[in-house]
Design a protein around this motif. Structure first.
Motif: not given
Length: 217
Positions: A54-73, A115-121
């Protein structure tokens, strides 16, 4: 499109369904990080073996990276990122926190990554994935995606859009654009109300393509 390659995960196949039988102990690795994006012009995401992007833009001059990794390993892998000049790169790779037994490396064990990603416009976004579904929204300078089995959706505005899929469907809602869309074995629908100078190139082998105008004149 320039693809960013970290060490490929050759331990075992990655599959969509999570089998809970057999008494597996599942691991989960969640992270959230922010990065300064004042000098970043392009974001390159190697989404191989990442099922949801998932990728969305926002007004901040930052990159926000949220991640999830599931499973036995799940603890054996993590989403890695690095900045090279004005390019920010992301990919799934080995974490080094745990090892996989030899008798498990070729087994059909499950890893599901998201992955959820927020990036500047106004940035350039390049995505490639073998299994991932991509959902994008916002205002971008350019958006390019190469997908195998995953679907693609976008709502927003971009000066240049280029998307190619093998199996995946495409669903776009854009404010303007000249659309060139082709699907070898799927259906193609382009809203006749679409106008403007933005370039939109869409190509699929078996996926359906739908493009709608967000504003009707």
């Amino acid at each position: 499109m320039n693809r960013f390659t970290l060490p490929r995960i050759g331990y075992f196949g990655v599959f969509l369904f999570l089998f809970l039988s057999g008494g597996w102990s599942l691991a989960q690795n969640r992270t959230m990080s922010t990065f300064d994006a004042s000098s970043v012009q392009k974001i390159i995401l190697n989404g191989d073996q990442i099922f949801e992007i998932e990728i969305q833009t926002w007004s901040k001059d930052q990159i926000l990276l949220q991640t999830t990794v599931d499973g036995e390993y799940g603890n054996a892998f993590k989403v890695l990122s690095k900045k090279e000049s004005d390019v920010f790169k992301i990919a799934l790779g080995p974490s080094g926190l745990s090892s996989i037994p030899d008798d498990k490396r070729n087994a059909h064990k499950i890893i599901t990554a998201a992955i959820t990603l927020r990036v500047p416009e106004g940035k350039q976004i390049d995505v490639a994935s073998d299994v991932g579904n991509v959902r994008a929204a916002g205002k971008m300078k350019s958006l390019q995606a190469v997908l195998q089995t995953g679907n693609f959706s976008f709502e927003g505005q971009s000066d240049y859009i280029k998307v190619e899929t093998v199996e995946g469907n495409m669903d776009l809602r854009i404010s303007s654009g000249k659309v060139d869309a082709q699907s070898t074995n799927g259906s193609v629908r382009i809203d006749p109300a679409l106008k403007g100078d933005a370039t939109v190139y869409l190509k699929s082998i078996r996926g359906n393509i739908n493009v709608e105008a967000t504003s009707k004149n």
